[in-house]
Design a protein around this motif. Structure first.
Motif, PDB file in Angstrom:
ATOM      1  N   PRO A  63       1.077   8.143   2.502  1.00  0.00           N
ATOM      2  CA  PRO A  63       1.136   7.252   1.329  1.00  0.00           C
ATOM      3  C   PRO A  63       0.460   5.906   1.571  1.00  0.00           C
ATOM      4  N   TYR A  64       0.566   5.406   2.787  1.00  0.00           N
ATOM      5  CA  TYR A  64      -0.069   4.115   3.076  1.00  0.00           C
ATOM      6  C   TYR A  64      -1.594   4.215   2.905  1.00  0.00           C
ATOM      7  N   GLU A 114       6.412  16.223   2.375  1.00  0.00           N
ATOM      8  CA  GLU A 114       6.171  14.777   2.203  1.00  0.00           C
ATOM      9  C   GLU A 114       6.742  13.962   3.364  1.00  0.00           C
ATOM     10  N   ALA A 170      -6.972   2.550  -3.553  1.00  0.00           N
ATOM     11  CA  ALA A 170      -7.063   1.691  -4.730  1.00  0.00           C
ATOM     12  C   ALA A 170      -7.440   0.263  -4.390  1.00  0.00           C
ATOM     13  N   THR A 229      -4.799  12.172 -20.610  1.00  0.00           N
ATOM     14  CA  THR A 229      -6.139  12.249 -20.011  1.00  0.00           C
ATOM     15  C   THR A 229      -6.643  10.816 -19.944  1.00  0.00           C
ATOM     16  N   VAL A 230      -6.988  10.353 -18.745  1.00  0.00           N
ATOM     17  CA  VAL A 230      -7.244   8.925 -18.555  1.00  0.00           C
ATOM     18  C   VAL A 230      -8.728   8.653 -18.306  1.00  0.00           C
ATOM     19  N   VAL A 271       1.804   1.752  -3.531  1.00  0.00           N
ATOM     20  CA  VAL A 271       0.627   2.114  -4.314  1.00  0.00           C
ATOM     21  C   VAL A 271       0.334   3.602  -4.107  1.00  0.00           C
ATOM     22  N   GLY A 272       0.464   4.067  -2.866  1.00  0.00           N
ATOM     23  CA  GLY A 272       0.235   5.479  -2.581  1.00  0.00           C
ATOM     24  C   GLY A 272       1.189   6.386  -3.331  1.00  0.00           C
ATOM     25  N   ARG A 299      -6.141  17.391 -10.830  1.00  0.00           N
ATOM     26  CA  ARG A 299      -5.646  16.126 -10.256  1.00  0.00           C
ATOM     27  C   ARG A 299      -4.764  16.369  -9.040  1.00  0.00           C
ATOM     28  N   VAL A 317      -3.133   6.568   1.078  1.00  0.00           N
ATOM     29  CA  VAL A 317      -3.382   6.840  -0.340  1.00  0.00           C
ATOM     30  C   VAL A 317      -3.444   5.513  -1.097  1.00  0.00           C
ATOM     31  N   GLY A 318      -2.539   4.600  -0.745  1.00  0.00           N
ATOM     32  CA  GLY A 318      -2.530   3.293  -1.380  1.00  0.00           C
ATOM     33  C   GLY A 318      -3.811   2.528  -1.150  1.00  0.00           C
ATOM     34  N   GLN A 363     -10.323  11.422 -15.868  1.00  0.00           N
ATOM     35  CA  GLN A 363      -9.481  12.311 -15.069  1.00  0.00           C
ATOM     36  C   GLN A 363      -8.798  13.306 -16.002  1.00  0.00           C
ATOM     37  N   CYS A 364      -9.218  14.578 -15.905  1.00  0.00           N
ATOM     38  CA  CYS A 364      -8.644  15.648 -16.728  1.00  0.00           C
ATOM     39  C   CYS A 364      -7.707  16.517 -15.880  1.00  0.00           C
ATOM     40  N   HIS A 365      -6.866  17.300 -16.549  1.00  0.00           N
ATOM     41  CA  HIS A 365      -5.871  18.105 -15.844  1.00  0.00           C
ATOM     42  C   HIS A 365      -5.310  19.145 -16.794  1.00  0.00           C
ATOM     43  N   GLN A 407     -10.738   8.841  -7.473  1.00  0.00           N
ATOM     44  CA  GLN A 407     -10.607   7.495  -6.908  1.00  0.00           C
ATOM     45  C   GLN A 407     -11.865   7.097  -6.150  1.00  0.00           C
ATOM     46  N   GLN A 415      -3.381  16.249  -5.289  1.00  0.00           N
ATOM     47  CA  GLN A 415      -3.402  15.161  -4.308  1.00  0.00           C
ATOM     48  C   GLN A 415      -4.419  15.405  -3.212  1.00  0.00           C
ATOM     49  N   TRP A 465      -7.512  14.311  -7.477  1.00  0.00           N
ATOM     50  CA  TRP A 465      -7.172  12.905  -7.656  1.00  0.00           C
ATOM     51  C   TRP A 465      -7.954  11.983  -6.713  1.00  0.00           C
ATOM     52  N   TRP A 509      -5.628  -0.782 -13.051  1.00  0.00           N
ATOM     53  CA  TRP A 509      -5.592   0.456 -12.272  1.00  0.00           C
ATOM     54  C   TRP A 509      -4.203   1.094 -12.286  1.00  0.00           C
ATOM     55  N   PRO A 560       0.814  -1.225   0.000  1.00  0.00           N
ATOM     56  CA  PRO A 560       0.000   0.000   0.000  1.00  0.00           C
ATOM     57  C   PRO A 560       0.848   1.275   0.000  1.00  0.00           C
ATOM     58  N   TYR A 561       1.964   1.242   0.658  1.00  0.00           N
ATOM     59  CA  TYR A 561       2.821   2.427   0.692  1.00  0.00           C
ATOM     60  C   TYR A 561       3.316   2.774  -0.719  1.00  0.00           C
TER      61      TYR A 561
END
Lengths: 287, 287
Positions: B123-124, B106, B130, A183-184, A126-127, B165, B126-127, B186-188, B175, B167, B171, A171, A123-124
């Motif tokens: 980050p953990y 960060e 998903a 652009t996704v 992935v973040g 997007r 954020v992961g 997802q546009c930016h 999700q 954080q 974004w 993903w 997960p870290y």
């Protein structure tokens, strides 16, 4: 006729670069080491693990496999992972999937030291996909990037459509393309009118596991089509894309087999070298 | 005329529910506690922190602020965070942004215990966006979800277009909507022909910070429009969406001010209660 993107040729190019990096590292006494943890005696998994070992050998890396019985407890498996975390000679740890059903896969993934997580599934890590930090991308996603980059297919400002949102491929591939300023459009099993989206794709990535899901009517003329699916139909391997009809319309397309597949094990070696380099703060030796 | 989605009314509904949850927790001797770490004496940050304290008080939660001088070193700030990590009475830790430029934001985010990360920025965590694991969503994203849910706007199978997007908002909101089975575009800033995408939106979320970015010609008739922008124009607060013209076309729309904004601090309290509950394995008391 469109370009057929040959994954075997691209994987060979990647390995040539890896050999140089390994040589640089060995010149200062470091041999990147990948350890695979294999639970049980599933024949397909064992064969896949052997192919990983062979490639590590061939490239001059160190490799090892820890065989654990199918009856291993979750605690025992996690202790094995923790020993590898603590071993300073180990750069990358891969726990081979699938695990037996009595084991919580997420707990095992989270036990791997993020700095040794060669699959990029912790997960870290992935973040980090989202934060622009240096990332270990999952191997298939990393392979898709190599195919696009080495085929001079530009990503920034393009419309990328991803069909499938698995944690292993769909993903993270969308996240990678977003990082590179596409652009996704992220599609999945609950998407209504899938064709409305796939027809917009400059880059179309299909990772579902359903033969014939994407036909010529689903693809914009000139699009780049990356087919991640692997399906067995009448004893033959085919992707999710109907290659015969779509190749007439696409600008570039990966075949199945011989497209994304050949990159996967190579990118595992790439990730191991990345981890070996970063963990020691040795960027210049690993390039 | 479309529905104007009133953030103040929805925030009040959320707080009513939170009061019940806090009462449940207090009945078993637990008072959820949020600690804000404030570096320097920026007036806007101080005012924002005071509003957080007032709301915690009003709801019956415990709150505290740690004031650190603008000259604090990164090491000192991280040690402060680690003390809060170790303090068993603290449920949520929020480091107020922006931090002085000599501090690596960060690194500070990563120092917060993920189980006390009330902002959902570690980050953990954020992961976890998903992986479908229980998630702490960033407050603005969580607020957008409450607005949609409490206004009976369905998400599954809809086309959600996110412009921006970051954080902090854009974004994670994409999700969240993906988790709830929207097809997400997802546009930016690198998106070409933005209108081509916004016109497809059943749900359009705009989080850029540019007044007048989205006008009536950019919006599909009947769409739900969520405006996260806050811009000061001629002394007046406006969003990224031209409210006057778009409200004629949208099916539902959030105003600025009074739309998403009022939810943010309330969702911070919601996240603190979630963390207090989960950390103790007390799901049933926190509902």
């Amino acid at each position: 006729m469109p370009r057929v993107l040959d994954g075997k040729v691209i994987a060979e190019q990647v390995r040539e670069n890896l050999k140089d990096r390994i040589e640089n590292l060995r010149s200062i006494g470091i041999q990147p080491k990948l350890v695979v943890v294999l639970v049980g005696d599933d024949a397909a998994s064992a064969s896949y693990v052997r192919s990983k070992q062979r490639m590590a050998d061939k490239l001059g890396m160190a490799g090892d496999v820890r065989f654990l019985p199918v009856t291993v407890t979750q605690g025992e498996l996690i202790r094995e992972v923790e020993q590898l975390n603590a071993d300073p000679t180990v750069d990358g740890i891969l726990v081979q999937f699938p695990l037996p059903s009595h084991i919580d896969t997420e707990a095992v993934l989270a036990a791997v030291d993020p700095d040794k997580d060669v699959d990029g599934f912790h997960p870290y890590n992935v973040g980090r996909y989202a934060t622009g930090s240096p990332v270990i991308w999952p191997c298939t996603t990393a392979g898709i990037y190599e195919i696009l980059k080495r085929s001079d297919i530009s990503i920034a400002g393009k419309t990328a459509v991803i069909v499938g949102r698995s944690q292993i491929v769909g993903w993270p591939t969308g996240q990678l393309l977003l990082t590179h300023n596409a652009t996704v459009i992220q599609c999945h099993s609950k998407t209504e009118d899938l064709r409305k989206f796939t027809l917009q794709a400059d880059i179309l990535v299909v990772a579902v596991g359903q033969a014939g899901l994407i036909g010529a009517d689903d693809v914009r003329s000139g699009a780049t089509v990356i087919d991640v699916g692997i399906n067995r139909v009448d004893g033959r391997l085919v992707g999710d894309v109907d290659f015969e009809s779509v190749q007439e319309k696409a600008g570039a397309i990966t075949p199945v087999p011989g497209g994304v597949g050949p990159l996967t094990v190579t990118m595992l070696m790439h990730n191991t070298i990345e981890l070996a380099t970063r963990r020691r703060g040795l960027e210049k030796w690993g390039r």
